[in-house]
Design a protein around this motif. Structure first.
Motif, PDB file in Angstrom:
ATOM      1  N   PHE A  45      34.965 -26.402  -5.335  1.00 30.92           N
ATOM      2  CA  PHE A  45      35.113 -26.176  -3.901  1.00 30.92           C
ATOM      3  C   PHE A  45      34.597 -27.415  -3.193  1.00 30.92           C
ATOM      4  CE2 PHE A  45      34.320 -21.835  -5.598  1.00 30.92           C
ATOM      5  CZ  PHE A  45      35.522 -21.252  -5.234  1.00 30.92           C
ATOM      6  N   LEU A  52      31.987 -29.457  -5.100  1.00 31.32           N
ATOM      7  CA  LEU A  52      31.118 -28.650  -5.967  1.00 31.32           C
ATOM      8  C   LEU A  52      31.939 -28.196  -7.161  1.00 31.32           C
ATOM      9  CD1 LEU A  52      29.513 -26.156  -3.390  1.00 31.32           C
ATOM     10  CD2 LEU A  52      28.395 -28.105  -4.497  1.00 31.32           C
ATOM     11  N   PRO A  73      21.651 -17.662 -11.974  1.00 29.25           N
ATOM     12  CA  PRO A  73      21.111 -17.733 -10.618  1.00 29.25           C
ATOM     13  C   PRO A  73      22.198 -17.625  -9.554  1.00 29.25           C
ATOM     14  CG  PRO A  73      20.193 -19.465 -11.996  1.00 29.25           C
ATOM     15  CD  PRO A  73      21.303 -18.834 -12.787  1.00 29.25           C
ATOM     16  N   SER A  74      21.775 -17.213  -8.374  1.00 27.02           N
ATOM     17  CA  SER A  74      22.683 -17.091  -7.240  1.00 27.02           C
ATOM     18  C   SER A  74      23.383 -18.424  -6.979  1.00 27.02           C
ATOM     19  CB  SER A  74      21.853 -16.671  -6.028  1.00 27.02           C
ATOM     20  OG  SER A  74      22.679 -16.468  -4.939  1.00 27.02           O
ATOM     21  N   GLY A  75      24.670 -18.349  -6.700  1.00 28.30           N
ATOM     22  CA  GLY A  75      25.419 -19.546  -6.328  1.00 28.30           C
ATOM     23  C   GLY A  75      25.944 -20.365  -7.496  1.00 28.30           C
ATOM     24  N   GLY A  77      28.229 -19.329  -9.643  1.00 26.38           N
ATOM     25  CA  GLY A  77      29.667 -19.128  -9.872  1.00 26.38           C
ATOM     26  C   GLY A  77      30.043 -17.827 -10.564  1.00 26.38           C
ATOM     27  N   LYS A  78      29.146 -16.845 -10.568  1.00 26.11           N
ATOM     28  CA  LYS A  78      29.461 -15.580 -11.256  1.00 26.11           C
ATOM     29  C   LYS A  78      30.687 -14.894 -10.615  1.00 26.11           C
ATOM     30  CE  LYS A  78      25.347 -13.878 -10.501  1.00 26.11           C
ATOM     31  NZ  LYS A  78      24.765 -15.052  -9.788  1.00 26.11           N
ATOM     32  N   SER A  79      30.647 -14.764  -9.298  1.00 26.82           N
ATOM     33  CA  SER A  79      31.777 -14.084  -8.630  1.00 26.82           C
ATOM     34  C   SER A  79      33.063 -14.886  -8.814  1.00 26.82           C
ATOM     35  CB  SER A  79      31.492 -13.908  -7.136  1.00 26.82           C
ATOM     36  OG  SER A  79      30.355 -13.117  -6.955  1.00 26.82           O
ATOM     37  N   THR A  80      32.951 -16.197  -8.739  1.00 26.92           N
ATOM     38  CA  THR A  80      34.134 -17.042  -8.931  1.00 26.92           C
ATOM     39  C   THR A  80      34.731 -16.804 -10.314  1.00 26.92           C
ATOM     40  OG1 THR A  80      33.135 -18.699  -7.482  1.00 26.92           O
ATOM     41  CG2 THR A  80      34.936 -19.444  -8.903  1.00 26.92           C
ATOM     42  N   HIS A 234      21.583  -9.249 -11.961  1.00 28.40           N
ATOM     43  CA  HIS A 234      20.287  -9.937 -11.984  1.00 28.40           C
ATOM     44  C   HIS A 234      19.250  -9.072 -12.694  1.00 28.40           C
ATOM     45  CE1 HIS A 234      21.457 -13.254  -9.405  1.00 28.40           C
ATOM     46  NE2 HIS A 234      22.036 -12.408  -8.582  1.00 28.40           N
TER      47      HIS A 234
HETATM   48  N1  LIG Z   1      36.165 -19.969  -1.109  1.00 27.47           N
HETATM   49  C1  LIG Z   1      35.108 -20.779  -1.201  1.00 27.47           C
HETATM   50  N2  LIG Z   1      35.030 -21.909  -0.487  1.00 27.47           N
HETATM   51  C2  LIG Z   1      33.987 -22.750  -0.588  1.00 27.47           C
HETATM   52  N3  LIG Z   1      32.928 -22.550  -1.398  1.00 27.47           N
HETATM   53  C3  LIG Z   1      32.939 -21.427  -2.138  1.00 27.47           C
HETATM   54  C4  LIG Z   1      34.017 -20.488  -2.081  1.00 27.47           C
HETATM   55  N4  LIG Z   1      33.742 -19.476  -2.946  1.00 27.47           N
HETATM   56  C5  LIG Z   1      32.560 -19.758  -3.497  1.00 27.47           C
HETATM   57  N5  LIG Z   1      32.077 -20.936  -3.024  1.00 27.47           N
HETATM   58  C6  LIG Z   1      30.822 -21.573  -3.419  1.00 27.47           C
HETATM   59  O1  LIG Z   1      30.781 -21.620  -4.832  1.00 27.47           O
HETATM   60  C7  LIG Z   1      29.478 -21.362  -5.303  1.00 27.47           C
HETATM   61  C8  LIG Z   1      29.481 -20.194  -6.262  1.00 27.47           C
HETATM   62  O2  LIG Z   1      29.763 -19.010  -5.551  1.00 27.47           O
HETATM   63  P1  LIG Z   1      29.775 -17.585  -6.240  1.00 27.47           P
HETATM   64  O3  LIG Z   1      29.948 -16.564  -5.177  1.00 27.47           O
HETATM   65  O4  LIG Z   1      30.764 -17.594  -7.348  1.00 27.47           O
HETATM   66  O5  LIG Z   1      28.288 -17.543  -6.849  1.00 27.47           O
HETATM   67  P2  LIG Z   1      27.469 -16.332  -7.466  1.00 27.47           P
HETATM   68  O6  LIG Z   1      26.822 -16.842  -8.705  1.00 27.47           O
HETATM   69  O7  LIG Z   1      28.353 -15.133  -7.603  1.00 27.47           O
HETATM   70  O8  LIG Z   1      26.365 -16.077  -6.353  1.00 27.47           O
HETATM   71  P3  LIG Z   1      25.555 -14.732  -5.956  1.00 27.47           P
HETATM   72  O9  LIG Z   1      24.712 -14.348  -7.151  1.00 27.47           O
HETATM   73  O10 LIG Z   1      24.739 -15.189  -4.788  1.00 27.47           O
HETATM   74  O11 LIG Z   1      26.562 -13.691  -5.583  1.00 27.47           O
HETATM   75  C9  LIG Z   1      28.615 -21.153  -4.064  1.00 27.47           C
HETATM   76  O12 LIG Z   1      27.969 -22.372  -3.743  1.00 27.47           O
HETATM   77  C10 LIG Z   1      29.624 -20.768  -3.002  1.00 27.47           C
HETATM   78  O13 LIG Z   1      29.166 -21.145  -1.723  1.00 27.47           O
END
Ligand SMILES: Nc1ncnc2c1ncn2[C@@H]1O[C@H](COP(=O)(O)OP(=O)(O)OP(=O)(O)O)[C@@H](O)[C@H]1O
Length: 258
Positions: A45, A52, A73-75, A77-80, A234
């Motif tokens: 992204f 990133l 950890p948060s951020g 990329g788990k949701s991605t 978590h």
């Molecule tokens: N559509 C998008 N546009 C820009 N950045 C994005 C987008 N989707 C995710 N990100 C960024 O990618 C990174 C990973 O996001 P993601 O939601 O996958 O993390 P996560 O591990 O699931 O976090 P959490 O535990 O907080 O839910 C973050 O820095 C987020 O801001």
């Protein structure tokens, strides 16, 4: 017989005996076909002028009946990762295979069909339809997939029974606790007998006792149905109860010993 026509009892008996209405082994190699496989997946992204690199050459497979914890950890990329694995998002590069079918070159309609029939999602917040009862919420995805009302209701009741919610099937979401709502959400997610169940912090909003209770019901359902499960959390205690645990570090999937 399509997967949605299979009564849950039959699929559960199939899972126990190793049989299945779907190919779970490759005819050529005799090896188990992963329920989901990521090959060389990349996703980045842009953040202002920076890029990133969230997923950087992710290679990972999950097999039928496996429960895998994703702890990072948060951020990171788990949701991605879950969105790409569940065909909600495209990777920049790499391939996603669901049940051995390479989805990289499929059009949107074919991807939607696979997502509807082969993938179930549960999120931190349940997203149940507020005007419908628990039973109706579990019926809806089955009816969208073409099942008749009577069969959908019978299967919905069975799934709610497995999630220990059988006696609350006529209640609306607002009449249920957070843990009960999540148990209905799990039943809904497996309503179409998916190959793959993706859970994004489904117990993140629950107290530890309730989280354990939801997990117990989920685990019993997973064991009985043979669905492959990737569970982002978590909660290290829950992670320790799954078959294996992975994390994301530097954009790569790595195993974690708990
Ligand atoms: N559509 C998008 N546009 C820009 N950045 C994005 C987008 N989707 C995710 N990100 C960024 O990618 C990174 C990973 O996001 P993601 O939601 O996958 O993390 P996560 O591990 O699931 O976090 P959490 O535990 O907080 O839910 C973050 O820095 C987020 O801001």
């Amino acid at each position: 017989m399509t997967p949605v026509d299979i009564p849950v009892e039959t699929r559960m008996a199939d899972a126990r005996s190793g049989a299945s209405s779907r190919a779970t082994t490759s005819a050529a190699s005799g090896k188990s076909v992963p329920a989901m496989e990521l090959r060389a997946v990349k996703r980045s992204f842009s953040e202002g002028e920076n890029e990133l690199q969230i997923l950087n050459d992710v290679n990972f497979a999950i097999h039928p009946g496996e429960m895998v914890a994703l702890v990072a950890p948060s951020g990171t990329g788990k949701s991605t990762l879950l969105h790409i694995a569940g065909l909600l998002e495209h990777p920049d590069e790499g391939e996603v295979l669901i049940g051995g079918v390479n989805c990289a070159d499929l059009g949107d309609d074919a991807r939607t069909r696979i997502r509807r029939s082969d993938v179930g999602f549960v999120y931190q917040f349940h997203h149940l339809l507020p005007e419908f009862t628990a039973l109706e919420n579990v019926m809806v995805p089955q009816m969208i997939n073409g099942l008749g009302r009577k069969d959908a209701a019978a299967r919905a009741q069975q799934l709610l029974d497995y999630m220990r919610m059988g006696n609350r099937s006529s209640h609306r979401p607002s009449e249920l606790s957070g843990g009960e709502q999540q148990r209905v959400a799990v039943a809904r997610a497996v309503a179409n007998a998916p190959r793959l169940l993706l859970l994004d912090e489904p117990t993140g909003n629950l107290d530890p006792t309730t989280a354990n209770y939801v997990f117990d019901a989920l685990q019993a359902l997973v064991r009985a149905s043979g669905v492959a499960t990737l569970f982002a959390t978590h909660n290290m205690e829950l992670a320790g109860r799954m078959d294996r645990c992975i994390t994301l570090s530097g954009g790569k999937v790595l195993p974690v010993e708990l």
